[in-house]
Enzyme design. Sequence first.
Site, short mmCIF file in Angstrom:
data_model
loop_
_atom_site.label_atom_id
_atom_site.label_comp_id
_atom_site.label_asym_id
_atom_site.label_seq_id
_atom_site.Cartn_x
_atom_site.Cartn_y
_atom_site.Cartn_z
N ASP A 67 27.99 21.00 24.69
CA ASP A 67 28.16 21.96 25.63
C ASP A 67 28.18 21.44 26.97
O ASP A 67 27.85 20.15 27.01
CB ASP A 67 26.69 22.91 25.46
CG ASP A 67 25.49 22.15 24.95
OD1 ASP A 67 25.41 20.89 25.20
OD2 ASP A 67 24.56 22.69 24.29
N ASN A 136 13.84 28.58 21.27
CA ASN A 136 14.31 30.15 20.80
C ASN A 136 15.28 29.96 19.64
O ASN A 136 15.69 30.98 19.32
CB ASN A 136 14.89 30.64 21.91
CG ASN A 136 16.15 30.13 22.56
OD1 ASN A 136 16.87 29.16 21.94
ND2 ASN A 136 16.89 30.76 23.52
N HIS A 138 18.15 28.08 19.30
CA HIS A 138 19.37 27.96 19.78
C HIS A 138 20.10 26.59 19.01
O HIS A 138 18.85 25.69 19.25
CB HIS A 138 19.90 28.21 21.18
CG HIS A 138 19.36 26.92 22.28
ND1 HIS A 138 19.05 27.57 23.38
CD2 HIS A 138 19.39 25.80 22.14
CE1 HIS A 138 18.55 26.28 23.96
NE2 HIS A 138 18.85 25.50 23.22
N GLU A 143 22.85 31.00 21.94
CA GLU A 143 21.62 31.75 22.18
C GLU A 143 21.42 32.82 21.13
O GLU A 143 22.24 33.23 20.58
CB GLU A 143 21.52 32.35 23.42
CG GLU A 143 21.53 31.17 24.71
CD GLU A 143 20.39 30.51 24.89
OE1 GLU A 143 19.66 29.98 23.98
OE2 GLU A 143 20.10 30.04 25.99
#
Length: 243
Positions: A67, A136, A138, A143
């Site tokens: 990313d 979270n 990810h 996400e």
Amino acid sequence: MRIIEAQDYQEMSRKAAGIIFAQVIMKPDCVLGLATGSSPIGTYRQLVEWYNQGDIDFSQVKTLNLDEYKGLSPDNPQSYYYFMYENLFKHININLRNTNIPNGLEDDTRKECARYDQVIAALGGVSLQLLGLGNNGHIGFNEPDVNFKKTTHCVTLAQSTIDANARFFNSPDEIPKHAYTMGIGSIMGAGKILVIVSGEGKAGILKEVIEGPITPSVPASILQLHKDVTIVADKAALSQLTK
Ligand code: F6R
């Protein structure tokens, strides 16, 4: 899923680096999928140490990063290109032309996503994908969502991700709100996946990833379906698993 327990961050890093080392020995021209963030810094440091000792050769290795923040240039110290250059690429004999990271400066989202998917396809996919785990759940910047996204896409970062990454920025205004990320399909297409997780703060989400239902609201839970996943985690991160 194979789970390897480490005492602490340092041991996790050494064990993970050992797995990457083995991959490069087995296939010197392999494609390594790479991550940024706090988790892999020790792993990269260990690889650099072995490189300096003459034990590992990256001259034929190709890399694909997961990313990049949208809007940041490679020479911005917060960009993932900069991170990779500073923490790994500049220390080893990798050919920079063999390294690939989404182009944060490309404004045309559709064009950049299509380009990166072509890069992944042209390399024939990833041999070994290194992943960190977001607070979270990810992976990359995939996400929590209502479905799994297959290919490279541009995401609006979750507020929890922005908060978690704020530590790397001088002020909250500087934190990008969007990022390009490899899709779940590309990650799941890797031959092998190596996940590194450290610290008590990740214990709850790691339990969900390993023992919970497979759901896009915990993106990493899809790894339960991959045939070759190794999780190297320290005792603190593994502390909530059902024994
Ligand atoms: C980074 C990435 C993210 C991180 C994750 C964990 O390239 O893809 O998924 O791996 O946010 O970050 P750290 O390691 O900083 O806790």
